[in-house]
Design a protein around this motif. Structure first.
Motif, PDB file in Angstrom:
ATOM      1  N   ASN A 129       6.716  10.012   7.393  1.00  0.00           N
ATOM      2  CA  ASN A 129       8.110   9.437   7.032  1.00  0.00           C
ATOM      3  C   ASN A 129       8.106   8.368   6.018  1.00  0.00           C
ATOM      4  O   ASN A 129       9.106   8.286   5.134  1.00  0.00           O
ATOM      5  CB  ASN A 129       8.803   9.057   8.520  1.00  0.00           C
ATOM      6  CG  ASN A 129       9.399  10.291   9.347  1.00  0.00           C
ATOM      7  OD1 ASN A 129       9.295  11.263   8.971  1.00  0.00           O
ATOM      8  ND2 ASN A 129       9.516   9.974  10.596  1.00  0.00           N
ATOM      9  N   ALA A 130       7.087   7.374   6.277  1.00  0.00           N
ATOM     10  CA  ALA A 130       7.063   6.347   5.311  1.00  0.00           C
ATOM     11  C   ALA A 130       6.444   6.956   3.919  1.00  0.00           C
ATOM     12  O   ALA A 130       7.134   6.543   2.810  1.00  0.00           O
ATOM     13  CB  ALA A 130       5.901   5.515   5.667  1.00  0.00           C
ATOM     14  N   GLN A 151       0.213  -2.085   0.971  1.00  0.00           N
ATOM     15  CA  GLN A 151       1.285  -2.792   1.539  1.00  0.00           C
ATOM     16  C   GLN A 151       2.672  -2.010   1.586  1.00  0.00           C
ATOM     17  O   GLN A 151       3.618  -2.411   2.506  1.00  0.00           O
ATOM     18  CB  GLN A 151       1.348  -4.002   0.313  1.00  0.00           C
ATOM     19  CG  GLN A 151       2.363  -4.954   0.736  1.00  0.00           C
ATOM     20  CD  GLN A 151       2.504  -6.319  -0.128  1.00  0.00           C
ATOM     21  OE1 GLN A 151       1.451  -6.366  -1.115  1.00  0.00           O
ATOM     22  NE2 GLN A 151       3.293  -7.313   0.126  1.00  0.00           N
ATOM     23  N   ALA A 152       2.930  -1.152   0.496  1.00  0.00           N
ATOM     24  CA  ALA A 152       3.877  -0.402   0.289  1.00  0.00           C
ATOM     25  C   ALA A 152       4.211   0.318   1.473  1.00  0.00           C
ATOM     26  O   ALA A 152       5.311   0.648   2.203  1.00  0.00           O
ATOM     27  CB  ALA A 152       4.278   0.111  -0.926  1.00  0.00           C
ATOM     28  N   ILE A 153       3.046   1.061   1.710  1.00  0.00           N
ATOM     29  CA  ILE A 153       3.222   1.854   2.944  1.00  0.00           C
ATOM     30  C   ILE A 153       3.382   1.184   4.250  1.00  0.00           C
ATOM     31  O   ILE A 153       4.194   1.770   5.289  1.00  0.00           O
ATOM     32  CB  ILE A 153       1.828   2.734   3.263  1.00  0.00           C
ATOM     33  CG1 ILE A 153       1.609   3.870   1.939  1.00  0.00           C
ATOM     34  CG2 ILE A 153       1.738   3.612   4.522  1.00  0.00           C
ATOM     35  CD1 ILE A 153       0.417   4.361   1.891  1.00  0.00           C
ATOM     36  N   GLY A 154       2.811   0.259   4.814  1.00  0.00           N
ATOM     37  CA  GLY A 154       2.885  -0.803   5.824  1.00  0.00           C
ATOM     38  C   GLY A 154       4.370  -0.950   5.969  1.00  0.00           C
ATOM     39  O   GLY A 154       4.947  -1.266   6.933  1.00  0.00           O
ATOM     40  N   ALA A 155       4.814  -1.448   4.766  1.00  0.00           N
ATOM     41  CA  ALA A 155       6.281  -1.991   4.732  1.00  0.00           C
ATOM     42  C   ALA A 155       7.354  -0.931   5.147  1.00  0.00           C
ATOM     43  O   ALA A 155       8.523  -1.006   5.225  1.00  0.00           O
ATOM     44  CB  ALA A 155       6.708  -2.563   3.415  1.00  0.00           C
ATOM     45  N   ALA A 156       6.865   0.508   4.969  1.00  0.00           N
ATOM     46  CA  ALA A 156       7.812   1.567   5.196  1.00  0.00           C
ATOM     47  C   ALA A 156       7.795   1.930   6.731  1.00  0.00           C
ATOM     48  O   ALA A 156       8.325   3.165   7.128  1.00  0.00           O
ATOM     49  CB  ALA A 156       7.574   2.635   4.046  1.00  0.00           C
ATOM     50  N   LEU A 157       6.792   1.668   7.559  1.00  0.00           N
ATOM     51  CA  LEU A 157       6.310   1.953   8.889  1.00  0.00           C
ATOM     52  C   LEU A 157       7.574   1.452   9.762  1.00  0.00           C
ATOM     53  O   LEU A 157       7.897   0.421   9.505  1.00  0.00           O
ATOM     54  CB  LEU A 157       5.061   1.709   9.273  1.00  0.00           C
ATOM     55  CG  LEU A 157       3.663   2.260   8.414  1.00  0.00           C
ATOM     56  CD1 LEU A 157       2.501   1.843   8.960  1.00  0.00           C
ATOM     57  CD2 LEU A 157       4.007   3.943   8.515  1.00  0.00           C
ATOM     58  N   ASP A 158       7.602   1.811  10.924  1.00  0.00           N
ATOM     59  CA  ASP A 158       8.404   1.372  11.881  1.00  0.00           C
ATOM     60  C   ASP A 158       7.932   0.017  12.148  1.00  0.00           C
ATOM     61  O   ASP A 158       8.855  -0.814  12.755  1.00  0.00           O
ATOM     62  CB  ASP A 158       8.264   2.303  13.449  1.00  0.00           C
ATOM     63  CG  ASP A 158       8.695   3.733  13.100  1.00  0.00           C
ATOM     64  OD1 ASP A 158       9.442   3.875  11.901  1.00  0.00           O
ATOM     65  OD2 ASP A 158       8.596   4.399  14.080  1.00  0.00           O
ATOM     66  N   THR A 159       6.710  -0.211  12.176  1.00  0.00           N
ATOM     67  CA  THR A 159       6.325  -1.700  12.429  1.00  0.00           C
ATOM     68  C   THR A 159       6.467  -2.656  11.485  1.00  0.00           C
ATOM     69  O   THR A 159       5.706  -4.035  11.367  1.00  0.00           O
ATOM     70  CB  THR A 159       4.785  -1.651  13.244  1.00  0.00           C
ATOM     71  OG1 THR A 159       4.160  -1.014  12.032  1.00  0.00           O
ATOM     72  CG2 THR A 159       4.885  -0.778  14.336  1.00  0.00           C
ATOM     73  N   ALA A 160       7.081  -2.628  10.290  1.00  0.00           N
ATOM     74  CA  ALA A 160       7.077  -3.116   8.962  1.00  0.00           C
ATOM     75  C   ALA A 160       7.329  -4.899   9.410  1.00  0.00           C
ATOM     76  O   ALA A 160       6.647  -5.665   8.899  1.00  0.00           O
ATOM     77  CB  ALA A 160       7.901  -2.909   8.259  1.00  0.00           C
ATOM     78  N   ASP A 161       8.028  -5.003  10.469  1.00  0.00           N
ATOM     79  CA  ASP A 161       8.250  -6.732  10.594  1.00  0.00           C
ATOM     80  C   ASP A 161       7.568  -7.130  11.710  1.00  0.00           C
ATOM     81  O   ASP A 161       7.947  -8.195  12.149  1.00  0.00           O
ATOM     82  CB  ASP A 161       9.872  -6.470  10.930  1.00  0.00           C
ATOM     83  CG  ASP A 161      10.898  -6.201   9.963  1.00  0.00           C
ATOM     84  OD1 ASP A 161      10.423  -6.456   8.692  1.00  0.00           O
ATOM     85  OD2 ASP A 161      11.934  -5.532  10.046  1.00  0.00           O
TER      86      ASP A 161
END
Length: 222
Positions: A129-130, A151-161
């Motif tokens: 999905n990311a 970093q961009a992929i991590g920011a698009a995951l459900d756990t980004a925050d």
């Protein structure tokens, strides 16, 4: 949180009894995590693969979840626990979704501990999905393809925050991740214990924290 069914079978009980005992273990673990100063506790409550189980068991799990949210909401709120969801809980239906969203909204300002519940969650789907989201942004022209990095992929995951994952615990003697937080677990410490989930209590949690504290984390540096 694995081993509810085996816990029940060892006692000649239906699987639903194991899931109810597992809910009690959630309560004990959550309290132990809060007392230990843990910032975020994520529980794999229902995987995207769990739909393959019998209709009766899925119904029992959904009912237990609804009951737990309703019964424990005030306690969670009073004890300063913030509830977050990852995954796609929409298939659980509007009634349960309404309860879940009400719980998330009610506890949004709490800061003692964040409880993340993974519902209808699968890490491969999360990563796909990311990737799809980032690809759509590139096609639309709102993102440069060269900017799609870790970093961009991590920011698009459900756990980004959420903060980086430190420790992943798997109960019941199974030694695999079962499609849980695969990206996030890249440099996490992994701990596989033989304890069946309903028997996982404050002592077991504190033992896990002690083992984690004794490990030397290198993050590939040496």
């Amino acid at each position: 949180m694995d081993g509810n069914g085996r816990w029940a079978a060892k006692r000649g009980l239906p699987r639903a009894a194991g899931h109810r005992a597992g809910a009690e273990a959630v309560r004990a673990t959550l309290r132990a995590a809060a007392d230990a100063g843990v910032e975020v506790l994520t529980l794999y409550a229902f995987s995207s693969e769990n739909w393959r189980r019998s209709e009766e068991e899925v119904t029992d799990l959904k009912g237990l979840l609804a009951y737990y949210v309703e019964k424990e909401l005030e306690t969670l709120h009073r004890e300063g626990v913030r509830l977050l969801l990852i995954g796609d809980p929409k298939p659980f239906g509007p009634h349960l979704m309404e309860r879940l969203h009400r719980a998330v909204e009610k506890t949004a300002g709490n800061k003692r501990l964040t409880l993340v519940v993974a519902l209808n969650y699968g890490s491969r789907a999360e990563i796909a999905n990311a990737a799809r989201k980032l690809a759509e942004e590139a096609v639309e022209g709102s993102r440069d393809i060269a900017s799609i990095d870790e970093q961009a992929i991590g920011a698009a995951l459900d756990t980004a925050d959420l903060p980086e994952l430190d420790l992943l615990i798997r109960t019941s003697g199974e030694v695999r991740l079962s499609n849980f937080l695969l990206w996030q677990a890249a440099y996490a410490e992994l701990l596989f214990v033989d304890t069946l989930w309903p028997d996982f209590d404050a002592k077991a949690f504190n033992d896990a924290i002690s083992q984690f504290a004794g490990r030397q984390r290198r993050f590939g540096g040496r």
